[in-house]
Design an enzyme around this catalytic site. Structure first.
Site, PDB file in Angstrom:
ATOM      1  N   TYR A  31      -2.943  -1.186  10.362  1.00 12.12           N
ATOM      2  CA  TYR A  31      -2.879  -1.371   8.906  1.00 12.12           C
ATOM      3  C   TYR A  31      -1.539  -0.857   8.367  1.00 12.12           C
ATOM      4  CZ  TYR A  31      -4.364  -1.057   3.984  1.00 12.12           C
ATOM      5  OH  TYR A  31      -4.471  -1.190   2.616  1.00 12.12           O
TER       6      TYR A  31
ATOM      7  N   SER B  78       0.855  -1.197   0.000  1.00 16.18           N
ATOM      8  CA  SER B  78       0.000   0.000   0.000  1.00 16.18           C
ATOM      9  C   SER B  78       0.887   1.241   0.000  1.00 16.18           C
ATOM     10  CB  SER B  78      -0.872  -0.002   1.264  1.00 16.18           C
ATOM     11  OG  SER B  78      -1.557   1.238   1.402  1.00 16.18           O
TER      12      SER B  78
HETATM   13  N1  LIG Z   1      -8.653  -0.105  -2.019  1.00 14.52           N
HETATM   14  C1  LIG Z   1      -7.602   0.623  -1.713  1.00 14.52           C
HETATM   15  O1  LIG Z   1      -7.649   1.861  -1.749  1.00 14.52           O
HETATM   16  C2  LIG Z   1      -6.308  -0.051  -1.342  1.00 14.52           C
HETATM   17  C3  LIG Z   1      -5.157   0.739  -1.276  1.00 14.52           C
HETATM   18  C4  LIG Z   1      -3.951   0.147  -0.939  1.00 14.52           C
HETATM   19  C5  LIG Z   1      -3.900  -1.213  -0.691  1.00 14.52           C
HETATM   20  N2  LIG Z   1      -5.020  -1.961  -0.757  1.00 14.52           N
HETATM   21  C6  LIG Z   1      -4.898  -3.393  -0.489  1.00 14.52           C
HETATM   22  O2  LIG Z   1      -5.452  -4.109  -1.561  1.00 14.52           O
HETATM   23  C7  LIG Z   1      -5.820  -5.413  -1.122  1.00 14.52           C
HETATM   24  C8  LIG Z   1      -7.208  -5.739  -1.626  1.00 14.52           C
HETATM   25  O3  LIG Z   1      -8.118  -4.834  -1.033  1.00 14.52           O
HETATM   26  P1  LIG Z   1      -9.401  -4.249  -1.779  1.00 14.52           P
HETATM   27  O4  LIG Z   1      -9.290  -2.792  -1.728  1.00 14.52           O
HETATM   28  O5  LIG Z   1      -9.605  -4.941  -3.053  1.00 14.52           O
HETATM   29  O6  LIG Z   1     -10.506  -4.636  -0.672  1.00 14.52           O
HETATM   30  P2  LIG Z   1     -11.784  -5.589  -0.697  1.00 14.52           P
HETATM   31  O7  LIG Z   1     -12.344  -5.479   0.678  1.00 14.52           O
HETATM   32  O8  LIG Z   1     -12.623  -5.281  -1.869  1.00 14.52           O
HETATM   33  O9  LIG Z   1     -11.147  -7.045  -0.899  1.00 14.52           O
HETATM   34  C9  LIG Z   1     -10.420  -7.698   0.099  1.00 14.52           C
HETATM   35  C10 LIG Z   1     -10.748  -9.186   0.036  1.00 14.52           C
HETATM   36  O10 LIG Z   1      -9.936  -9.871   1.008  1.00 14.52           O
HETATM   37  C11 LIG Z   1     -10.757 -10.877   1.581  1.00 14.52           C
HETATM   38  N3  LIG Z   1     -10.249 -11.288   2.884  1.00 14.52           N
HETATM   39  C12 LIG Z   1     -10.311 -10.608   4.060  1.00 14.52           C
HETATM   40  N4  LIG Z   1      -9.780 -11.347   5.037  1.00 14.52           N
HETATM   41  C13 LIG Z   1      -9.367 -12.513   4.479  1.00 14.52           C
HETATM   42  C14 LIG Z   1      -8.748 -13.680   4.999  1.00 14.52           C
HETATM   43  N5  LIG Z   1      -8.473 -13.810   6.302  1.00 14.52           N
HETATM   44  N6  LIG Z   1      -8.455 -14.686   4.145  1.00 14.52           N
HETATM   45  C15 LIG Z   1      -8.777 -14.581   2.823  1.00 14.52           C
HETATM   46  N7  LIG Z   1      -9.375 -13.510   2.289  1.00 14.52           N
HETATM   47  C16 LIG Z   1      -9.666 -12.480   3.110  1.00 14.52           C
HETATM   48  C17 LIG Z   1     -12.131 -10.227   1.690  1.00 14.52           C
HETATM   49  O11 LIG Z   1     -13.151 -11.191   1.889  1.00 14.52           O
HETATM   50  C18 LIG Z   1     -12.213  -9.493   0.360  1.00 14.52           C
HETATM   51  O12 LIG Z   1     -12.775 -10.315  -0.633  1.00 14.52           O
HETATM   52  C19 LIG Z   1      -5.687  -5.395   0.404  1.00 14.52           C
HETATM   53  O13 LIG Z   1      -4.463  -6.001   0.784  1.00 14.52           O
HETATM   54  C20 LIG Z   1      -5.650  -3.907   0.711  1.00 14.52           C
HETATM   55  O14 LIG Z   1      -4.974  -3.633   1.917  1.00 14.52           O
HETATM   56  C21 LIG Z   1      -6.234  -1.406  -1.092  1.00 14.52           C
END
Ligand SMILES: NC(=O)c1ccc[n+]([C@@H]2O[C@H](COP(=O)([O-])OP(=O)(O)OC[C@H]3O[C@@H](n4cnc5c(N)ncnc54)[C@H](O)[C@@H]3O)[C@@H](O)[C@H]2O)c1
Length: 256
Positions: free
Chosen positions: A155, A142
């Site tokens: 986080y 991130s």
């Molecule tokens: N959306 C943003 O702005 C952003 C920015 C930087 C980093 N990220 C990172 O991107 C990645 C994906 O996030 P996203 O934004 O697509 O969110 P999201 O909530 O849409 O997807 C996250 C997924 O992870 C799954 N998950 C949660 N706990 C879990 C576990 N214990 N085992 C297996 N699966 C699990 C959830 O069920 C969900 O389907 C994450 O690592 C997040 O930290 C997101």
């Protein structure tokens, strides 16, 4: 010919957001994809979307914070598709609290998914990728790996740690031709992002502030991260390892 033709790819957190977009894109590029998530309905929907587009995928319910489940994800994937070439450790969660307010349970929950989950995913991949003569491991870190804000302590700590883990793993695994890279997304339009905005205040107003802070003037789309993941998964990135790639609309470049 697709960029991942003949490859088998595992994507964690693929029931939603960035993981779903990556699983769909990897399959469209010819990979046979294992969709891993705790969310069964969402995971099955991702598989359905891949099948409807003519791709190959299966869902394996996996809690990445449990070492034994991650080990069995790798074994099941290799059994189903004959091996594993790409492992995208993407699942993540957040708790929107500052360091003074974060409970032990919240701290361990966030670190359990975002850090332990990535460690288990990398470690479990090694024997399978070695059997293929190498492979690609990708981590969703991130912008919080580098710079953060108030009220997101666990986080930020987890994302800083997975950046360091990416560096360490890339050095340990280079000898096996296993490449390890991470992506640093900025604000990407997913359910996790909207949960963050809701935790801070009025989500629409917060979204407007985010767009203002982004040099490109908008949030990113999950597919814009998926395309970076495709680059790292494919042989297009054959000389990249230990890298951290910001895909953040310019956020980290901005001083104020
Ligand atoms: N959306 C943003 O702005 C952003 C920015 C930087 C980093 N990220 C990172 O991107 C990645 C994906 O996030 P996203 O934004 O697509 O969110 P999201 O909530 O849409 O997807 C996250 C997924 O992870 C799954 N998950 C949660 N706990 C879990 C576990 N214990 N085992 C297996 N699966 C699990 C959830 O069920 C969900 O389907 C994450 O690592 C997040 O930290 C997101």
């Amino acid at each position: 010919m697709g960029k991942l033709e003949g490859k088998v790819a595992i994507v964690t957190g693929a029931a939603s957001g960035i993981g779903r977009a990556s699983a769909v894109l990897f399959a469209a590029e010819g990979a046979r994809v294992v969709v891993a998530d705790v969310n069964v309905a969402g995971g099955e929907e991702t598989v359905e979307r891949i099948h409807s587009a003519g791709g190959t995928a299966r869902f394996v319910r996996t809690d990445v914070s449990r070492s034994s489940e991650v080990e069995s994800l790798l074994a099941t994937s290799a059994d189903a598709f004959g091996g594993v070439d790409v492992v995208y450790n993407n699942a993540g969660i957040a708790v929107f609290k500052g360091v003074a307010d974060t409970t032990d349970e919240e701290w361990h929950r966030v670190l359990g998914v975002n850090l332990d989950g990535v460690f288990y995913g990398i470690r479990a991949s090694v024997p399978y990728l070695r059997r293929r003569g190498g492979g690609s491991i990708i981590v969703t870190a991130s912008v919080h790996s580098i710079a953060t804000g108030p009220d997101i302590a666990a986080y930020a700590a987890s994302k800083g740690a997975v950046l360091a883990l990416t560096h360490a793993a890339s050095l340990d695994l280079a000898r096996y031709n296993i490449r390890v890279n991470c992506i640093l997304p900025g604000a990407i339009d997913t359910p996790l992002h909207w949960a963050n905005l809701e935790a801070v205040g009025d989500p629409e107003e917060e979204a407007r502030k985010v767009r203002e802070a982004e040099p490109l003037g908008r949030q990113g789309k999950p597919d814009e991260i998926a395309r970076a993941a495709l680059f790292l998964a494919s042989d297009d990135s054959s000389f990249a390892t230990g890298g951290a790639f910001p895909i953040d609309g310019g956020l980290l470049a901005r001083l104020m």
